[in-house]
Design a protein around this motif. Sequence first.
Motif, PDB file in Angstrom:
ATOM      1  N   ASP A  94       0.828  -1.207   0.000  1.00  0.00           N
ATOM      2  CA  ASP A  94       0.000   0.000   0.000  1.00  0.00           C
ATOM      3  C   ASP A  94       0.865   1.261   0.000  1.00  0.00           C
ATOM      4  OD1 ASP A  94      -2.545   1.042  -0.368  1.00  0.00           O
ATOM      5  OD2 ASP A  94      -2.996   1.176   1.759  1.00  0.00           O
ATOM      6  N   ARG A 167      -7.900  -0.699   0.045  1.00  0.00           N
ATOM      7  CA  ARG A 167      -8.238  -1.726  -0.945  1.00  0.00           C
ATOM      8  C   ARG A 167      -9.419  -1.333  -1.826  1.00  0.00           C
ATOM      9  NH1 ARG A 167      -5.955  -6.360  -0.836  1.00  0.00           N
ATOM     10  NH2 ARG A 167      -7.724  -7.334  -1.908  1.00  0.00           N
ATOM     11  N   ARG A 168      -9.995  -0.198  -1.594  1.00  0.00           N
ATOM     12  CA  ARG A 168     -11.138   0.203  -2.420  1.00  0.00           C
ATOM     13  C   ARG A 168     -11.083   1.714  -2.649  1.00  0.00           C
ATOM     14  NH1 ARG A 168     -12.863  -1.224   2.782  1.00  0.00           N
ATOM     15  NH2 ARG A 168     -13.794   0.561   3.882  1.00  0.00           N
ATOM     16  N   ASP A 181      -2.384  -0.467  -8.771  1.00  0.00           N
ATOM     17  CA  ASP A 181      -2.801  -0.728  -7.394  1.00  0.00           C
ATOM     18  C   ASP A 181      -2.749  -2.226  -7.091  1.00  0.00           C
ATOM     19  OD1 ASP A 181      -4.137   0.847  -5.021  1.00  0.00           O
ATOM     20  OD2 ASP A 181      -5.078  -1.131  -5.128  1.00  0.00           O
ATOM     21  N   SER A 183      -4.173  -4.007  -4.928  1.00  0.00           N
ATOM     22  CA  SER A 183      -5.413  -4.711  -4.601  1.00  0.00           C
ATOM     23  C   SER A 183      -6.027  -5.362  -5.835  1.00  0.00           C
ATOM     24  CB  SER A 183      -6.418  -3.749  -3.953  1.00  0.00           C
ATOM     25  OG  SER A 183      -6.804  -2.731  -4.854  1.00  0.00           O
TER      26      SER A 183
END
Length: 529
Positions: A94, A167-168, A181, A183
Amino acid sequence: MKRGHRMPFGAQLQDGGGVRFRLWAPAASMLVLEHLPVAATAWRGAAMESVGEGWFEAVLPDAQAADDYRFRLLGGPADGLVVPDLASRANPHDVHGASRVVDPYAYDWQHGEWAGRPWHEAVVYELHVGTFTTEGSFNAARARLAELAALGITAIELMPLAEFPGRRGWGYDGVLPFAPDASYGTPDELKQLVDTAHGLGLMVLLDVVYNHFGPDGNYLHAYCPAFFDASRATAWGPAINFDGPHSRTVRDFFIHNALYWVEEFGFDGLRLDAVHAIRDGSVPCIVDEICTALRQGPGQARQVHVVLENENNESRRLARDAQGRPLAATAQWNDDLHHAAHVQLTGETEGYYRDFAQQPLERFALALRRGFVYAGEPSACRSGQPRGEPCDNLPLPAFVSHLQTHDQIGNRALGERIDVLADPVMVQAARACLLLSPHVPMLFMGEEFAAHTPFLYFCDYGETELGRAVTQGRRAEFAGFAAFAGEESQAAIPDPNGEGAFVASNLAWEEREQPAHAAALRRTRALLA
């Protein structure tokens, strides 16, 4: 076939082995590169050499792909701060975590002969990787591409992929512009998605954000304030420095980013978000310079397209040469057509729909005929000031027209789609006008079967002050609308920072089995045929 883009910054594998690490940090006095080799359990530190003009460099002969690394600032107000690489090709931990060395030449392209498609053949399908499928991954999206090609789609446009917090998210708060990203999957999985699309005859466009960085994970102010112009305020803070001192390095960063996505990942073009929000008095401006770099670079060997979002309707950015080839950008999202259609279909006239409240059907027809509705006409939303430039000299494929986008659905408090809001017969008529027009039509994911699932604004800032501020700000944003004037109605607006808004936005593919949605899908297929 192998693909890669060499950059003067970031982590670059060396021909003779090892990795060169380079960071522009003009506000730092000392930098330490912290390196975690594959299978190692402890970080190793190496002082970086100052090589002039704010650049720091270190070459580690034993470093390799899949190693993790980060930078530690020493001295000054940010002493001890650990930051990822702004040019990280992958950031699996992240936005606050370490970056990862990537070998761009590891992926073996199966459709390297792909040369793209001419723009007039484009039928665009905008999708958000995280909510397009239940899995929300590059691999899951790739598995559905054959259905889109069979439907008659010729281009998919991915919402921004640059590493964003959590994650979103929509992707417009990205802070590491070179890192897909994590995720959604790995860089190679994204390449496989693009490669598969090309094998199906699909172009792939990527939405990129060059007008701001997100608020969470942006460490630039600590070691590189020269990236910003503090004298120019925007909705996201100081403007990016495209025309002040040290702006050449900033401009090169974004030019390399554009080339990176097209050359290393094989994208067929970019959609530049909100170019009206870029502050740049240079000649050429950064948008034109990016277009030139793409045209004179990868555009020499294959079709490469640049699509703009531009509230100012600046037709000059879409100008053609004597042979009809774009001099700069290929096309622009045509929100004018959407707004006219939306007012006609729903009767809503609040906010920016005020400019289309009078004679919306006639304005829709005008948009179909020439592209922009506002091509120099006075705008009520701009206190009567003219908006736009004459566009009658532009070919109609210069306009990407649509009845829905992530913005026009997601910026509604409840994220309703047009197929939920309006008479389905009228929506069918408007969609037929769009799909049969000479414009480049764009559908938002699920629109082909008149999906009823909402597309809400969502993010993942966690239980932080920023997260709470976003929740409160989202509700305050709609306080001026009649439907949300009271506290109770504002409280009913989904919390964008909660997981529920993200889950509710996942496409319900099973809707296609219901009679009304199945019929809508058949109509879309017939119109595209």
